[in-house]
Design an enzyme around this catalytic site. Structure first.
Site, PDB file in Angstrom:
ATOM      1  NE  ARG A  57      -2.939   0.322   2.985  1.00 24.65           N
ATOM      2  CZ  ARG A  57      -2.872   0.135   3.890  1.00 24.65           C
ATOM      3  NH1 ARG A  57      -1.770   1.472   4.381  1.00 24.65           N
ATOM      4  NH2 ARG A  57      -2.623  -0.589   5.001  1.00 24.65           N
ATOM      5  CE1 TYR A 110     -15.146  13.347 -14.623  1.00 24.74           C
ATOM      6  CE2 TYR A 110     -15.145  13.478 -12.785  1.00 24.74           C
ATOM      7  CZ  TYR A 110     -15.149  12.864 -14.133  1.00 24.74           C
ATOM      8  OH  TYR A 110     -15.332  11.723 -14.107  1.00 24.74           O
ATOM      9  CG  ASP A 186      -8.565  17.695 -14.143  1.00 28.35           C
ATOM     10  OD1 ASP A 186      -8.128  17.465 -14.938  1.00 28.35           O
ATOM     11  OD2 ASP A 186      -9.849  17.184 -13.194  1.00 28.35           O
ATOM     12  CE  LYS A 211     -11.117   9.933 -18.090  1.00 28.18           C
ATOM     13  NZ  LYS A 211     -12.009  11.196 -17.711  1.00 28.18           N
TER      14      LYS A 211
HETATM   15  C1  LIG Z   1     -12.091  12.067 -16.202  1.00 26.98           C
HETATM   16  C2  LIG Z   1     -12.037  12.695 -15.248  1.00 26.98           C
HETATM   17  C3  LIG Z   1     -11.508  13.158 -14.428  1.00 26.98           C
HETATM   18  C4  LIG Z   1     -11.763  11.390 -13.668  1.00 26.98           C
HETATM   19  O1  LIG Z   1     -11.177  10.382 -13.385  1.00 26.98           O
HETATM   20  P1  LIG Z   1     -11.644   8.537 -13.010  1.00 26.98           P
HETATM   21  O2  LIG Z   1     -10.188   8.555 -13.793  1.00 26.98           O
HETATM   22  O3  LIG Z   1     -12.662   8.863 -14.107  1.00 26.98           O
HETATM   23  O4  LIG Z   1     -11.448   9.239 -11.502  1.00 26.98           O
HETATM   24  C5  LIG Z   1     -10.916  13.732 -13.462  1.00 26.98           C
HETATM   25  N1  LIG Z   1     -10.724  15.027 -14.462  1.00 26.98           N
HETATM   26  C6  LIG Z   1     -11.226  15.346 -15.335  1.00 26.98           C
HETATM   27  C7  LIG Z   1     -11.309  16.689 -16.185  1.00 26.98           C
HETATM   28  C8  LIG Z   1     -12.051  13.926 -16.177  1.00 26.98           C
HETATM   29  O5  LIG Z   1     -12.424  14.307 -17.866  1.00 26.98           O
END
Ligand SMILES: *Cc1c(COP(=O)(O)O)cnc(C)c1O
Length: 392
Positions: A57, A110, A186, A211
């Site tokens: 962990r 998001y 982000d 992504k």
């Molecule tokens: C998908 C996404 C998230 C969340 O990520 P996960 O891997 O689905 O938990 C956060 N910010 C943005 C801009 C996203 O597109």
């Protein structure tokens, strides 16, 4: 395993870095790619000290090359931290807000991050101020508090999801620094190849590695990168104690995907510009939201702070929600699915999600442009529009 650190030696460009970073050290007969290490615990006697692997962990050798590569790409001076998902990284980042503090966040953040912030603020952990992130005056007023408490954290997402508003990152970062707020950006939509938040003034950069970075819609993973040792140590502690760690196989797959990031981003960005221009001229489209279009409100800011315009674009389909839904159903090549940033082009009506803000139009479709041939992508969009206007 010792890692090879090409950047420190050669000052490589980012499109080389995605290929070269996070490789095992060059020793005779060492593997070219890092192996997957499946172990929940590590051999040790005596006191456990900082930096010991100790237990699964706390660390895993399979995380290291990807954490190293992401840090190099974002220009962070410390290794990035992987998490089990982007949202797990969001959760760790929000934990930096002191109890009773103030979070300033874009109205079109998001969705999952927004819901988490709303729930935590409803519990009384902190005050949430949502803002139009493209409006400098409104954001700065929320940061200073205008007589109320000043912000403890500025959350940036630019371009926003799904409205693609562009924040004036440097100005907002300076204003946040002036009130002592931690700045989290982000950077999922842009990737470090298109936008470098730490250079623009952010303290922490966040990715849904799910992504573009992993890039093949087969992994769920998140990451945070920072050059601030205290923030990193708090985030690392949060990960170790809350336990939202990356699986070794996911980390390995994401690094494999990262190797082609530059090619994928180059291709999908070029196609997105082409498709946005054509959609903008189509009778069945009321509006295209894409900072790459010269008349888009975010165009000049995006041009100044991004290397390209990303490959997400949104359209508002003439005929309202029903027409938008029918259009998605008529597509053959584009896949109707949520998420983005994979090699395959995806399309989604965002308001099908119950939590999507009502300020997002019901006829808005978000397109994640993949790496297929752009003419094939266009032909599919055209034939679906033709079905809408044809005999019902
Ligand atoms: C998908 C996404 C998230 C969340 O990520 P996960 O891997 O689905 O938990 C956060 N910010 C943005 C801009 C996203 O597109």
């Amino acid at each position: 395993m010792t890692l090879h650190a090409p950047n420190h030696l050669e000052n490589l460009s980012p499109d080389t870095m995605v290929v070269a970073a996070g490789r095992p050290a060059r020793e005779h007969d060492s593997p070219v790619n890092p192996p997957i290490v499946l172990s929940s615990t590590y051999v040790g006697t005596g006191a456990v000290v900082d930096g010991d692997r100790a237990y699964g962990r706390y660390s895993n050798p399979t995380w290291d090359p990807l954490e190293e590569a992401l840090s190099e790409l974002e220009g962070a001076t410390l290794p990035a931290l992987l998490f089990s998902s982007g949202l797990a990284a969001v959760s760790a980042a929000l934990s930096l807000i002191p109890v009773g503090g103030v979070l300033v966040m874009p109205t079109h953040s998001y969705q999952g991050a927004l819901v988490m912030a709303q729930e935590q603020s409803a519990k009384g952990l902190f005050t949430l101020r949502t803002v139009d992130i493209a409006n400098n005056d409104e954001v700065i007023a929320a940061l200073t508090g205008s007589g109320e408490k000043a912000a403890s954290m500025l959350w940036l997402e630019s371009p926003t999801n799904p409205m693609l508003e562009v924040a004036d990152m440097q100005v907002l970062c300076r204003s946040a620094q002036a009130v002592g707020a931690i700045i989290v950006t982000d950077n999922t939509f842009s990737t470090p190849l298109v936008q470098k938040p730490l250079e623009l003034g952010a303290d922490v950069v966040l990715h849904s590695v799910t992504k573009y970075l992993a890039g093949h819609s087969d992994v769920v993973l998140g990451a945070l990168a920072t050059s601030n040792p205290e923030l990193r140590s708090t985030l690392l502690h949060h990960r170790s104690i809350h336990g939202a760690i990356a699986g070794p196989f996911e980390a390995w797959l994401a690094l494999r995907g990262l190797r082609t990031l530059a090619l994928r981003v180059e291709r999908s960005q070029a196609s997105a510009v082409e498709l946005a221009q054509r959609l903008d001229l189509h009778d069945a489209v009321e509006r295209v939201l894409f900072p790459g279009l010269p008349l888009d409100p975010g165009h000049n800011r995006a041009k100044a702070q991004m290397n390209g315009f990303g490959s997400i674009l949104c359209i508002e389909v003439a005929g309202g929600e029903a027409a938008a839904t029918a259009f998605v159903e008529a597509l053959r090549l584009w896949t109707p699915a949520t998420s983005l940033g994979g090699v395959e082009s995806l399309i989604e009506r965002r308001r099908r999600h119950a939590n999507e803000p009502e300020t997002v139009p019901a006829n808005l479709l978000r397109l994640s442009v993949g790496i297929e041939n752009v003419e094939d992508l266009w032909r599919d969009l055209e034939q679906a529009f033709d079905q809408l206007s044809g005999p019902q």
